[in-house]
Design a protein around this motif. Structure first.
Motif, PDB file in Angstrom:
ATOM      1  N   ALA A  66       0.838  -1.208   0.000  1.00  0.00           N
ATOM      2  CA  ALA A  66       0.000   0.000   0.000  1.00  0.00           C
ATOM      3  C   ALA A  66       0.875   1.260   0.000  1.00  0.00           C
ATOM      4  O   ALA A  66       2.093   1.201  -0.188  1.00  0.00           O
ATOM      5  N   GLY A  69       3.836   1.361   2.359  1.00  0.00           N
ATOM      6  CA  GLY A  69       4.427   0.049   2.593  1.00  0.00           C
ATOM      7  C   GLY A  69       5.675  -0.154   1.756  1.00  0.00           C
ATOM      8  O   GLY A  69       6.169   0.759   1.086  1.00  0.00           O
ATOM      9  N   ARG A 236       0.157  12.860   7.308  1.00  0.00           N
ATOM     10  CA  ARG A 236      -0.039  11.543   7.922  1.00  0.00           C
ATOM     11  C   ARG A 236      -1.142  11.590   8.981  1.00  0.00           C
ATOM     12  O   ARG A 236      -1.919  10.648   9.116  1.00  0.00           O
ATOM     13  N   ARG A 244      -8.626   4.822  10.171  1.00  0.00           N
ATOM     14  CA  ARG A 244      -9.238   4.153  11.316  1.00  0.00           C
ATOM     15  C   ARG A 244     -10.704   4.546  11.395  1.00  0.00           C
ATOM     16  O   ARG A 244     -11.113   5.569  10.857  1.00  0.00           O
ATOM     17  N   ARG A 252     -11.077   3.761  21.879  1.00  0.00           N
ATOM     18  CA  ARG A 252      -9.702   3.698  22.397  1.00  0.00           C
ATOM     19  C   ARG A 252      -9.292   4.956  23.137  1.00  0.00           C
ATOM     20  O   ARG A 252      -8.532   4.894  24.107  1.00  0.00           O
ATOM     21  N   GLN A 258      -3.672  13.088  27.387  1.00  0.00           N
ATOM     22  CA  GLN A 258      -2.406  12.352  27.382  1.00  0.00           C
ATOM     23  C   GLN A 258      -1.613  12.728  28.624  1.00  0.00           C
ATOM     24  O   GLN A 258      -1.559  13.889  28.992  1.00  0.00           O
ATOM     25  N   SER A 273      -2.071  12.752  20.667  1.00  0.00           N
ATOM     26  CA  SER A 273      -0.752  12.181  20.904  1.00  0.00           C
ATOM     27  C   SER A 273      -0.534  10.962  20.003  1.00  0.00           C
ATOM     28  O   SER A 273       0.558  10.763  19.441  1.00  0.00           O
ATOM     29  N   TYR A 274      -1.581  10.161  19.857  1.00  0.00           N
ATOM     30  CA  TYR A 274      -1.517   8.977  18.974  1.00  0.00           C
ATOM     31  C   TYR A 274      -1.222   9.406  17.532  1.00  0.00           C
ATOM     32  O   TYR A 274      -0.347   8.843  16.855  1.00  0.00           O
ATOM     33  N   HIS A 277       2.297  10.599  17.171  1.00  0.00           N
ATOM     34  CA  HIS A 277       3.226   9.468  17.139  1.00  0.00           C
ATOM     35  C   HIS A 277       3.323   8.899  15.718  1.00  0.00           C
ATOM     36  O   HIS A 277       4.430   8.677  15.196  1.00  0.00           O
ATOM     37  N   HIS A 278       2.168   8.691  15.082  1.00  0.00           N
ATOM     38  CA  HIS A 278       2.195   8.144  13.720  1.00  0.00           C
ATOM     39  C   HIS A 278       2.806   9.142  12.733  1.00  0.00           C
ATOM     40  O   HIS A 278       3.495   8.744  11.777  1.00  0.00           O
ATOM     41  N   LYS A 281       6.588   8.954  13.249  1.00  0.00           N
ATOM     42  CA  LYS A 281       7.163   7.709  12.709  1.00  0.00           C
ATOM     43  C   LYS A 281       7.252   7.768  11.183  1.00  0.00           C
ATOM     44  O   LYS A 281       8.248   7.345  10.595  1.00  0.00           O
ATOM     45  N   ASP A 360      -7.290   0.401   7.787  1.00  0.00           N
ATOM     46  CA  ASP A 360      -6.094  -0.353   8.204  1.00  0.00           C
ATOM     47  C   ASP A 360      -6.431  -1.802   8.565  1.00  0.00           C
ATOM     48  O   ASP A 360      -5.502  -2.603   8.777  1.00  0.00           O
TER      49      ASP A 360
END
Ligand SMILES: CC(=O)SCCNC(=O)CCNC(=O)[C@H](O)C(C)(C)COP(=O)(O)OP(=O)(O)OC[C@H]1O[C@@H](n2cnc3c(N)ncnc32)[C@H](O)[C@@H]1OP(=O)(O)O
Ligand SMILES: N[C@@H](CCO)C(=O)O
Length: 381
Positions: A66, A69, A236, A244, A252, A258, A273-274, A277-278, A281, A360
């Protein structure tokens, strides 16, 4: 910023470079003329394989990744691969892609940044391609993969599998080269990009281009690894929300802060925060110019272009086809896959991957994907 872009070895041989980790390189024997009119004078495709090709080359399976990926479908993180395989558990002895039986090939898409030629690669003038990299399409990436298949001696794939952008390429293989695809699994994808998908991608591209370090895509030789990392991070975050389901995010994270600090007193929500993080990354492992190029390739996906329309293109497909989607996917809604399955005479009825994880889900629900792969390969015809 530390980056982990893959690139061919400087001393790469003309046809095949030396492996780094599991990854190998194939250099196309000539220039690649692109659908939009550009030309790539030299193209390297990075790829990985598992298992052994049999004598009549009838056991080859192509797996297509994808958007962000890469060729590392399965296996641990290691040299050349900062992350474990994205369908870890699907390939190996006794698994859905049983390496005692199947020879699995996974190339990195052209225009990407994980080893195949892309904007961060060196152009013939010795400088990074950057913003000069020509526009590519889903069809162009398949044409490069056709040349890889030829070089590996594979005339006909036993199956071509892919999700999302990889599903677009699997469909393009099946419609563009029907004689070379015995079976196809198209997951969480579509026959033609929708206005909604184009909109989400467009906003992400704008986020990257708004970064002052974008510089028209000419940032790859800036000092200290400078580049439009903040813009890529915003892209991103936007993308990840669409990957999601709202129900999953609610369940979740809800309104949790946070680290216990109240967001209205300067803290962050856990969901923010999630996403941070992504974003972080991805900015560490992916090139913004590749992101722009591939997002635009996805927006331009139309299997019917130049083939008399989408329905006519789907009628060309002779591969036994399975189309599946995730029930909670809001980016590539199941309705698109239902339509695709119904409009493809060679397709079985649409299959549903049950998952709370949205788009996802095609990456996360490996067991359900494995069942679909097993079903597809059960009758190699
Ligand atoms: C074919 C291809 O598409 S390959 C590309 C696939 N890979 C990617 O897209 C990479 C980005 N990752 C993802 O999209 C997802 O992690 C997936 C699809 C791979 C897996 O999804 P999940 O297993 O559900 O992981 P999830 O989305 O919950 O993310 C977990 C991460 O979020 C972090 N996290 C969770 N909550 C928080 C929070 N409140 N604050 C900060 N970070 C958080 C976890 O620590 C974990 O970090 P890590 O991945 O660095 O270990
Ligand atoms: N999370 C996946 C989904 C895209 O379809 C990726 O980044 O490639």
């Amino acid at each position: 910023m530390t980056r982990t872009h893959g690139s061919p070895p400087a001393t790469g041989a003309w046809r095949e470079g030396s492996p780094v980790g599991r990854r190998r390189w194939f250099q196309l024997p000539g220039p690649l003329v692109l659908e939009a009119g550009g030309v790539l004078p030299q193209v390297s495709l990075a790829y990985e394989t598992w298992g052994e090709l049999n004598e009549d080359a009838s056991n080859a399976v192509l797996v297509l990744h994808a958007l962000t990926g890469d060729s590392h479908v399965s296996g641990p993180a290691g040299e050349g691969h900062p992350s474990p395989g994205w369908w870890d558990g699907l390939i190996g002895p006794g698994r859905a892609l049983d390496t005692e039986r199947w020879f699995v090939v996974a190339p990195n898409v052209i225009g990407g940044c994980q080893g195949s030629t892309g904007p961060a690669s060196t152009a013939p003038d010795g400088r990074p391609w950057g913003g000069r990299f020509p526009a590519i399409t889903v069809r162009d990436s398949v044409e490069a993969e056709v040349q890889l298949a030829d070089a590996l001696g594979i005339r006909r794939w036993a199956a071509v599998l892919g999700g999302s952008f990889g599903g677009m390429r699997a469909l393009e293989w099946a419609a563009g080269h029907p004689e070379r695809v015995a079976a196809a699994l198209v997951l969480s994808s579509c026959a033609v990009a929708s206005a909604e998908q184009i909109s989400w991608s467009g906003v992400q591209v704008q986020a990257i281009r708004s970064d002052p370090d974008w510089l028209g895509g000419h940032y790859h030789d800036l000092p200290d690894g400078r580049g439009p990392h903040a813009g890529l991070g915003v892209a991103r975050r936007i993308a990840h929300i669409t990957y999601r389901s709202p129900q999953e995010l609610e369940q979740r994270f809800g309104t949790q802060p946070q680290d216990g600090e109240h967001p209205w007193l300067g803290g962050r929500y856990a969901v923010e925060s999630y996403l941070d993080h992504h974003a972080d990354k991805l900015a560490r492992r992916f090139d913004a110019a590749s992101y722009v190029l591939l997002a635009q390739a996805m927006s331009g996906h139309d299997v019917g272009r130049g083939r008399g329309g989408v329905e006519a293109a789907l009628r060309r497909i002779t591969a036994r086809t399975l189309v599946a989607g995730v029930d909670s996917d809001r980016l590539f809604p199941l309705e698109q896959q239902r339509w695709l399955a119904e409009a493809t005479p060679a397709s079985a009825p649409v299959r549903t991957i049950v998952s709370p994880h949205g788009h996802d889900g095609f990456l996360i629900e490996v067991e359900q994907v494995g069942q679909l792969v097993s079903e597809l390969l059960a009758d190699p015809g």
